[in-house]
Scaffold this motif. Sequence first.
Motif, PDB file in Angstrom:
ATOM      1  N   THR A 153     -12.679 -28.097 -31.831  1.00 54.10           N
ATOM      2  CA  THR A 153     -13.500 -26.963 -31.431  1.00 54.10           C
ATOM      3  C   THR A 153     -12.768 -25.674 -31.786  1.00 54.10           C
ATOM      4  O   THR A 153     -11.583 -25.685 -32.144  1.00 54.10           O
ATOM      5  CB  THR A 153     -13.767 -26.973 -29.921  1.00 54.10           C
ATOM      6  N   ASN A 155     -11.716 -23.298 -29.793  1.00 57.83           N
ATOM      7  CA  ASN A 155     -10.581 -23.077 -28.898  1.00 57.83           C
ATOM      8  C   ASN A 155      -9.427 -24.029 -29.198  1.00 57.83           C
ATOM      9  O   ASN A 155      -8.259 -23.627 -29.175  1.00 57.83           O
ATOM     10  CB  ASN A 155     -11.015 -23.221 -27.435  1.00 57.83           C
ATOM     11  N   GLU A 156      -9.742 -25.285 -29.484  1.00 59.22           N
ATOM     12  CA  GLU A 156      -8.687 -26.247 -29.822  1.00 59.22           C
ATOM     13  C   GLU A 156      -7.960 -25.821 -31.089  1.00 59.22           C
ATOM     14  O   GLU A 156      -6.734 -25.912 -31.169  1.00 59.22           O
ATOM     15  CB  GLU A 156      -9.301 -27.640 -29.997  1.00 59.22           C
ATOM     16  N   LEU A 180      -7.324 -16.950 -26.412  1.00 57.97           N
ATOM     17  CA  LEU A 180      -8.665 -17.509 -26.257  1.00 57.97           C
ATOM     18  C   LEU A 180      -9.623 -16.509 -25.624  1.00 57.97           C
ATOM     19  O   LEU A 180     -10.832 -16.580 -25.830  1.00 57.97           O
ATOM     20  CB  LEU A 180      -8.607 -18.782 -25.408  1.00 57.97           C
ATOM     21  N   VAL A 187     -12.372 -17.724 -20.492  1.00 57.37           N
ATOM     22  CA  VAL A 187     -11.219 -18.610 -20.398  1.00 57.37           C
ATOM     23  C   VAL A 187     -10.382 -18.230 -19.184  1.00 57.37           C
ATOM     24  O   VAL A 187      -9.981 -17.082 -19.040  1.00 57.37           O
ATOM     25  CB  VAL A 187     -10.351 -18.527 -21.674  1.00 57.37           C
ATOM     26  N   THR A 191      -9.603 -23.579 -17.550  1.00 58.87           N
ATOM     27  CA  THR A 191     -10.210 -23.795 -18.866  1.00 58.87           C
ATOM     28  C   THR A 191      -9.140 -24.096 -19.905  1.00 58.87           C
ATOM     29  O   THR A 191      -9.323 -24.956 -20.776  1.00 58.87           O
ATOM     30  CB  THR A 191     -11.006 -22.555 -19.303  1.00 58.87           C
ATOM     31  N   ASN A 195      -8.783 -27.468 -22.251  1.00 62.41           N
ATOM     32  CA  ASN A 195      -8.696 -27.417 -23.709  1.00 62.41           C
ATOM     33  C   ASN A 195      -7.417 -28.080 -24.228  1.00 62.41           C
ATOM     34  O   ASN A 195      -7.434 -28.759 -25.256  1.00 62.41           O
ATOM     35  CB  ASN A 195      -8.764 -25.971 -24.195  1.00 62.41           C
ATOM     36  N   ARG A 198      -7.944 -31.842 -24.000  1.00 58.39           N
ATOM     37  CA  ARG A 198      -8.855 -32.297 -25.050  1.00 58.39           C
ATOM     38  C   ARG A 198      -8.164 -32.303 -26.407  1.00 58.39           C
ATOM     39  O   ARG A 198      -8.372 -33.211 -27.213  1.00 58.39           O
ATOM     40  CB  ARG A 198     -10.095 -31.400 -25.087  1.00 58.39           C
TER      41      ARG A 198
END
Length: 224
Positions: A153, A155-156, A180, A187, A191, A195, A198
Amino acid sequence: MAETIMVVEDDRQMARELVRLLENYGYRALQVEDFSRAVEEILEAAPHLVLLDINLPVQDGYTVCRQLRQQSQVPIIIVTSRDTEMDELMGMNLGADDFVAKPYNPQLLQAHIARVLARSYQSGESRVARFGRVELELSRSEAICGERRVELTKNERQILWVLMRARGEIVSRDALINELWQSDEFVDDNTLTVNINRLRGKLAEIGVEGYLLTRRGQGYQLCE
């Protein structure tokens, strides 16, 4: 190939420290030597990004910014002790891409640099960052290890890129949240944790374990 960043700072000691900081983060850093030819030196060097002070001899940073923007779309981050809202507004109106006030946290400055570079170059030619066993293809937003790859994503991708640019140094949670926060998503501390978890899961999908480390009370760090 490392991105080239041009430092436009008349305080020689501060300029040298900034160059060392950028080189430690994996960039190729240059600095303007003749401030009467600041714009010409920048154009000749053709950097990926310019860090521009406002208080300069011969002509101030606003003039340099305006003249540079007339001839180039190179990203410009104004870095200055003049941090009023009017200074920031003037810089943005003249075409600057971002504004960082002195004194700055090095990790936060790096986050600003990473964000502007990603925004400016993520489309078009494929750009790849590397650290240890992992490659990050920015234009495709994919993490790669050997023949395996996984889609990330936004953010990732940003988290991984900031950590890669730190070259194994610890990056604080605040620095990552600041990075972010510049996106269109809200964020907060929770959050960020989601992230990070994930991202670890995505890395595990391509066989990468023990790469993204948590340093309790300090932040996060990549391990080669």
